[in-house]
Design a protein around this motif. Structure first.
Motif, PDB file in Angstrom:
ATOM      1  N   ALA A  20      34.666 -14.777 -24.870  1.00 48.63           N
ATOM      2  CA  ALA A  20      34.269 -15.963 -25.620  1.00 48.63           C
ATOM      3  C   ALA A  20      34.972 -17.209 -25.092  1.00 48.63           C
ATOM      4  O   ALA A  20      34.426 -18.292 -25.145  1.00 48.63           O
ATOM      5  CB  ALA A  20      34.580 -15.777 -27.102  1.00 48.63           C
ATOM      6  N   GLY A  21      36.176 -17.069 -24.531  1.00 50.60           N
ATOM      7  CA  GLY A  21      36.939 -18.209 -24.054  1.00 50.60           C
ATOM      8  C   GLY A  21      36.656 -18.592 -22.611  1.00 50.60           C
ATOM      9  O   GLY A  21      37.299 -19.492 -22.095  1.00 50.60           O
ATOM     10  N   LEU A  22      35.723 -17.931 -21.954  1.00 49.65           N
ATOM     11  CA  LEU A  22      35.430 -18.233 -20.555  1.00 49.65           C
ATOM     12  C   LEU A  22      34.709 -19.563 -20.395  1.00 49.65           C
ATOM     13  O   LEU A  22      33.880 -19.926 -21.212  1.00 49.65           O
ATOM     14  CB  LEU A  22      34.528 -17.149 -19.943  1.00 49.65           C
ATOM     15  N   THR A  23      35.045 -20.262 -19.313  1.00 50.04           N
ATOM     16  CA  THR A  23      34.317 -21.472 -18.937  1.00 50.04           C
ATOM     17  C   THR A  23      33.373 -21.104 -17.810  1.00 50.04           C
ATOM     18  O   THR A  23      33.746 -20.384 -16.892  1.00 50.04           O
ATOM     19  CB  THR A  23      35.290 -22.567 -18.452  1.00 50.04           C
ATOM     20  N   TYR A  24      32.134 -21.574 -17.877  1.00 49.72           N
ATOM     21  CA  TYR A  24      31.150 -21.331 -16.834  1.00 49.72           C
ATOM     22  C   TYR A  24      30.945 -22.619 -16.044  1.00 49.72           C
ATOM     23  O   TYR A  24      30.845 -23.696 -16.623  1.00 49.72           O
ATOM     24  CB  TYR A  24      29.829 -20.848 -17.439  1.00 49.72           C
ATOM     25  N   TYR A  25      30.877 -22.495 -14.726  1.00 48.11           N
ATOM     26  CA  TYR A  25      30.750 -23.631 -13.816  1.00 48.11           C
ATOM     27  C   TYR A  25      29.403 -23.580 -13.117  1.00 48.11           C
ATOM     28  O   TYR A  25      28.953 -22.508 -12.702  1.00 48.11           O
ATOM     29  CB  TYR A  25      31.884 -23.598 -12.776  1.00 48.11           C
ATOM     30  N   SER A  26      28.779 -24.743 -12.952  1.00 51.82           N
ATOM     31  CA  SER A  26      27.466 -24.830 -12.309  1.00 51.82           C
ATOM     32  C   SER A  26      27.591 -24.714 -10.799  1.00 51.82           C
ATOM     33  O   SER A  26      28.517 -25.266 -10.205  1.00 51.82           O
ATOM     34  CB  SER A  26      26.806 -26.172 -12.623  1.00 51.82           C
ATOM     35  N   ILE A  27      26.621 -24.026 -10.202  1.00 50.12           N
ATOM     36  CA  ILE A  27      26.551 -24.043  -8.752  1.00 50.12           C
ATOM     37  C   ILE A  27      25.734 -25.271  -8.356  1.00 50.12           C
ATOM     38  O   ILE A  27      25.033 -25.858  -9.185  1.00 50.12           O
ATOM     39  CB  ILE A  27      25.965 -22.738  -8.152  1.00 50.12           C
ATOM     40  N   ALA A  28      25.838 -25.673  -7.103  1.00 47.11           N
ATOM     41  CA  ALA A  28      25.186 -26.890  -6.623  1.00 47.11           C
ATOM     42  C   ALA A  28      23.683 -26.849  -6.891  1.00 47.11           C
ATOM     43  O   ALA A  28      23.045 -25.793  -6.729  1.00 47.11           O
ATOM     44  CB  ALA A  28      25.449 -27.070  -5.130  1.00 47.11           C
ATOM     45  N   PRO A  29      23.106 -27.979  -7.290  1.00 47.14           N
ATOM     46  CA  PRO A  29      21.669 -28.037  -7.567  1.00 47.14           C
ATOM     47  C   PRO A  29      20.839 -27.663  -6.339  1.00 47.14           C
ATOM     48  O   PRO A  29      21.180 -28.015  -5.214  1.00 47.14           O
ATOM     49  CB  PRO A  29      21.425 -29.506  -7.941  1.00 47.14           C
ATOM     50  N   GLY A  30      19.766 -26.927  -6.585  1.00 46.65           N
ATOM     51  CA  GLY A  30      18.841 -26.567  -5.519  1.00 46.65           C
ATOM     52  C   GLY A  30      19.342 -25.476  -4.590  1.00 46.65           C
ATOM     53  O   GLY A  30      18.741 -25.212  -3.556  1.00 46.65           O
ATOM     54  N   VAL A  31      20.439 -24.809  -4.964  1.00 46.41           N
ATOM     55  CA  VAL A  31      21.040 -23.796  -4.091  1.00 46.41           C
ATOM     56  C   VAL A  31      20.849 -22.402  -4.690  1.00 46.41           C
ATOM     57  O   VAL A  31      21.052 -22.198  -5.882  1.00 46.41           O
ATOM     58  CB  VAL A  31      22.558 -24.073  -3.906  1.00 46.41           C
ATOM     59  N   ARG A  32      20.449 -21.457  -3.845  1.00 49.27           N
ATOM     60  CA  ARG A  32      20.491 -20.034  -4.172  1.00 49.27           C
ATOM     61  C   ARG A  32      21.730 -19.513  -3.446  1.00 49.27           C
ATOM     62  O   ARG A  32      21.763 -19.483  -2.230  1.00 49.27           O
ATOM     63  CB  ARG A  32      19.225 -19.330  -3.696  1.00 49.27           C
ATOM     64  N   LEU A  33      22.756 -19.155  -4.207  1.00 49.42           N
ATOM     65  CA  LEU A  33      24.078 -18.897  -3.643  1.00 49.42           C
ATOM     66  C   LEU A  33      24.349 -17.413  -3.413  1.00 49.42           C
ATOM     67  O   LEU A  33      24.178 -16.590  -4.316  1.00 49.42           O
ATOM     68  CB  LEU A  33      25.145 -19.481  -4.574  1.00 49.42           C
ATOM     69  N   ASN A  34      24.785 -17.094  -2.178  1.00 49.27           N
ATOM     70  CA  ASN A  34      25.168 -15.723  -1.857  1.00 49.27           C
ATOM     71  C   ASN A  34      26.462 -15.353  -2.570  1.00 49.27           C
ATOM     72  O   ASN A  34      27.435 -16.111  -2.534  1.00 49.27           O
ATOM     73  CB  ASN A  34      25.396 -15.562  -0.353  1.00 49.27           C
ATOM     74  N   VAL A  35      26.468 -14.194  -3.202  1.00 45.70           N
ATOM     75  CA  VAL A  35      27.665 -13.626  -3.799  1.00 45.70           C
ATOM     76  C   VAL A  35      28.105 -12.509  -2.860  1.00 45.70           C
ATOM     77  O   VAL A  35      27.305 -11.638  -2.512  1.00 45.70           O
ATOM     78  CB  VAL A  35      27.382 -13.061  -5.210  1.00 45.70           C
ATOM     79  N   ARG A  36      29.349 -12.547  -2.429  1.00 43.61           N
ATOM     80  CA  ARG A  36      29.830 -11.611  -1.412  1.00 43.61           C
ATOM     81  C   ARG A  36      30.858 -10.637  -1.983  1.00 43.61           C
ATOM     82  O   ARG A  36      31.471 -10.902  -3.018  1.00 43.61           O
ATOM     83  CB  ARG A  36      30.411 -12.387  -0.245  1.00 43.61           C
ATOM     84  N   SER A  37      31.042  -9.539  -1.267  1.00 46.51           N
ATOM     85  CA  SER A  37      31.953  -8.479  -1.715  1.00 46.51           C
ATOM     86  C   SER A  37      33.424  -8.826  -1.468  1.00 46.51           C
ATOM     87  O   SER A  37      34.311  -8.093  -1.897  1.00 46.51           O
ATOM     88  CB  SER A  37      31.613  -7.157  -1.014  1.00 46.51           C
ATOM     89  N   GLY A  38      33.705  -9.927  -0.802  1.00 49.87           N
ATOM     90  CA  GLY A  38      35.063 -10.373  -0.539  1.00 49.87           C
ATOM     91  C   GLY A  38      35.080 -11.862  -0.274  1.00 49.87           C
ATOM     92  O   GLY A  38      34.024 -12.503  -0.189  1.00 49.87           O
ATOM     93  N   PRO A  39      36.267 -12.445  -0.107  1.00 50.67           N
ATOM     94  CA  PRO A  39      36.410 -13.897   0.040  1.00 50.67           C
ATOM     95  C   PRO A  39      36.151 -14.407   1.461  1.00 50.67           C
ATOM     96  O   PRO A  39      37.048 -14.912   2.124  1.00 50.67           O
ATOM     97  CB  PRO A  39      37.850 -14.134  -0.393  1.00 50.67           C
ATOM     98  N   GLY A  40      34.923 -14.286   1.910  1.00 54.24           N
ATOM     99  CA  GLY A  40      34.603 -14.795   3.237  1.00 54.24           C
ATOM    100  C   GLY A  40      33.178 -14.501   3.639  1.00 54.24           C
ATOM    101  O   GLY A  40      32.522 -13.616   3.081  1.00 54.24           O
TER     102      GLY A  40
END
Length: 103
Positions: A20-40
């Motif tokens: 309940a206390g989480l903040t959600y952040y917007s991704i850049a407009p018009g972008v379909r963003l890749n989610v990756r299995s690690g930081p890179g």
């Protein structure tokens, strides 16, 4: 109620309170963003976020440097268990770390 049921109920209540206390952040407009299995960018794409998506950030860690709509950064945001997105595509309002470092 058994001890196990009390512990189970407490765990569920604790999880609900934490989410309940989480903040959600917007991704850049018009972008379909890749989610990756690690930081890179060398890590596997595990899913793609739709345009207009918002993400929680649990922790942040350094990784590959990426140029995006919100600048160039080597910060990667942990948005789920084992899932990362480049901070340069997430509108956090900062060029630096806004959450604790991932361990």
């Amino acid at each position: 109620m058994s001890v196990e049921r009390v512990e189970e109920a407490a765990g569920v209540a604790g999880t609900a309170a934490a989410t309940a206390g989480l903040t959600y952040y917007s991704i850049a407009p018009g972008v379909r963003l890749n989610v990756r299995s690690g930081p890179g960018t060398g890590y596997t794409v595990v899913r793609v976020l739709a345009e207009g998506a918002k993400v929680p950030i649990f922790c942040q860690t350094p990784g590959s440097t990426v140029a995006g709509p919100y600048g160039t950064s080597n910060i990667w945001d942990n948005v789920d268990d084992g899932e990362y997105v480049s901070d340069s595509y997430v509108h956090t309002g900062s060029d630096g770390y806004i959450r604790p470092r991932c361990s």
